[in-house]
Write an enzyme that holds these catalytic residues in place. Structure first.
Site, short mmCIF file in Angstrom:
data_model
loop_
_atom_site.label_atom_id
_atom_site.label_comp_id
_atom_site.label_asym_id
_atom_site.label_seq_id
_atom_site.Cartn_x
_atom_site.Cartn_y
_atom_site.Cartn_z
N ASP A 52 1.13 -1.05 0.10
CA ASP A 52 0.06 0.08 0.20
C ASP A 52 0.21 1.54 0.04
OD1 ASP A 52 -2.43 1.52 0.20
OD2 ASP A 52 -1.43 2.06 2.70
N SER A 53 -0.03 2.36 -0.55
CA SER A 53 1.15 3.83 -0.24
C SER A 53 1.57 4.05 1.75
CB SER A 53 0.62 4.84 -0.81
OG SER A 53 -1.48 4.82 -0.12
N TYR A 76 -0.51 8.76 -2.04
CA TYR A 76 -0.67 8.62 -3.27
C TYR A 76 -1.48 9.36 -4.36
CZ TYR A 76 2.71 4.52 -3.35
OH TYR A 76 3.77 3.47 -3.38
N GLY A 77 -3.12 9.48 -3.82
CA GLY A 77 -4.11 9.93 -3.84
C GLY A 77 -4.91 11.30 -3.98
N CYS A 99 -4.26 -0.70 -1.35
CA CYS A 99 -4.55 0.26 -2.21
C CYS A 99 -4.50 0.44 -3.28
CB CYS A 99 -2.89 1.22 -2.52
SG CYS A 99 -2.65 3.05 -2.03
N ASN A 100 -6.69 1.35 -3.05
CA ASN A 100 -7.30 1.49 -3.78
C ASN A 100 -6.59 2.67 -5.09
OD1 ASN A 100 -10.15 1.18 -2.91
ND2 ASN A 100 -8.64 1.07 -2.03
N THR A 101 -5.63 3.35 -4.53
CA THR A 101 -5.71 4.78 -6.05
C THR A 101 -4.34 4.09 -6.41
OG1 THR A 101 -5.15 6.37 -4.08
CG2 THR A 101 -4.11 6.63 -6.09
N GLU A 132 -5.30 9.12 10.49
CA GLU A 132 -4.29 9.05 10.93
C GLU A 132 -3.39 10.14 12.29
OE1 GLU A 132 -1.40 8.41 8.32
OE2 GLU A 132 -2.09 7.03 7.02
N CYS A 154 -11.73 3.44 -0.47
CA CYS A 154 -10.08 3.92 0.29
C CYS A 154 -9.82 3.28 1.38
CB CYS A 154 -10.64 5.83 0.65
SG CYS A 154 -8.36 6.19 1.20
N THR A 155 -8.74 2.90 1.92
CA THR A 155 -8.08 1.77 2.98
C THR A 155 -8.52 3.03 3.77
OG1 THR A 155 -5.94 2.96 2.89
CG2 THR A 155 -5.69 0.91 1.34
N HIS A 156 -8.11 3.88 4.48
CA HIS A 156 -8.34 4.58 5.56
C HIS A 156 -10.08 4.31 6.22
CE1 HIS A 156 -4.66 5.81 4.97
NE2 HIS A 156 -4.46 6.35 5.75
N1 DGL Z 1 -4.15 4.13 0.20
C1 DGL Z 1 -4.72 5.49 -0.26
C2 DGL Z 1 -5.99 4.41 -0.95
O1 DGL Z 1 -6.29 3.54 -0.52
C3 DGL Z 1 -4.69 6.10 0.37
C4 DGL Z 1 -4.02 6.97 1.20
C5 DGL Z 1 -3.46 7.34 -0.19
O2 DGL Z 1 -3.60 8.68 -0.89
O3 DGL Z 1 -1.57 7.44 -0.08
O4 DGL Z 1 -5.85 4.51 -2.14
#
Ligand code: DGL
Length: 284
Positions: free
Chosen positions: A10-11, A42-43, A73-75, A153, A186-188
């Protein structure tokens, strides 16, 4: 039976919200996780750097000889999945397709599908493309919710009044738009699920892409007869590109278990590992 690890990247630490489901569903699997904490987020980035980082992350993980690489990671799943799948010689599972599939199944009852994600995920149109392929004619509304990532976070939880206010700000305008399904893309966002659900109002089904992905990984391993030995107690080994202490502290909330040791791999080391893997692949 196959005792090779499942590799996940993941990012940053958000991908642990996917690993949490994986650990419950597949307790016999060894997991190697890489969080690119030096280069997160990354987003808010454009596609070229996301592809570049994703390839380096995947190639770093190849040294562990994984039987599958999960892009948690969704992005990255929205912007770089084909590039990752093409670069590594093992099956790759992203979070986008499983989440879209679950949402499309629920959408047969009509109404719009709401996609919540980072700016990059929403503007890529990748979820929308998958959803219209899986449920032709479905209406998809994409809403970026960038503030959710730093709020999580920072340790804020769904019951925090600031989280509730931000969720209302993003989501209250959608009431009256006949939204029946919302994808936490998104993971969060799963950590703020209750606040998101409350802001959307009753009658909206929530799809957690991470949870759906853990099922897709189990199915892929089962289909390849590559599940681990049921006597084996699965382990988790975490690598990050910066600040292992912060990853351990905040990541344990995502994982819902303590994280004992986090290993630091500075960018020069994983870029070198990525180059080695690429050279080997090319037979150089
Ligand atoms: N892990 C990213 C996602 O799921 C979220 C955090 C980021 O912006 O890197 O898109």
């Amino acid at each position: 039976m196959n005792r090779q690890p499942v590799a996940v990247f993941d990012s940053g630490l958000g991908g642990l919200s996917v690993v949490r489901h994986l650990r419950r569903l597949l307790p016999h699997e060894d997991i190697v996780y890489f969080g690119d904490t030096a280069r997160v987020p990354y987003g808010i980035k454009s596609q070229p750097p996301v592809v570049h980082f994703a390839l380096e992350n995947a190639r770093f993980l190849q040294q562990f000889d994984p039987k599958l690489i999960a892009v948690a990671c969704n992005t990255v799943s929205a912007l770089a999945l084909p590039e990752v799948a093409e670069a590594v010689g093992v099956p790759v599972v992203g979070v986008l397709e499983p989440g879209a599939r679950a949402a499309a199944t629920l959408a047969v009852r009509g109404g719009a599908i709401l996609l919540l994600g980072t700016e990059a995920t929403v503007s890529s149109g990748a979820y929308e493309a998958a959803l219209t392929r899986l449920a032709p004619g479905v209406r998809v509304i994409g809403v970026p919710c960038p503030l959710f990532v730093p709020l999580v976070e920072e340790g804020r939880v769904a019951s925090d009044p600031i989280v509730a206010a931000v969720a209302r700000e993003y989501l209250a305008p959608l009431r009256g738009q006949d939204v029946r399904v919302a994808i936490l893309g998104c993971t969060h966002y799963p950590l703020l699920r209750d606040a998101i659900s409350a802001a959307l109002g009753v009658g909206v089904e929530i799809v957690d892409s991470g949870r759906e992905t853990s099922h897709a990984i189990r199915d892929a391993l089962a289909a390849a007869d590559a599940l681990s030995d049921p006597q084996h107690v699965g382990s988790i080994r975490c690598f990050v590109s910066d600040n292992p202490a912060r990853f351990g502290r905040i990541g344990s909330r995502f994982l819902e278990e303590p994280i004992d040791a986090v290993e630091l791999v500075p960018p020069e080391a994983y870029v070198a590992a990525a180059l080695d893997a690429a050279r080997q692949e090319l037979g150089l």
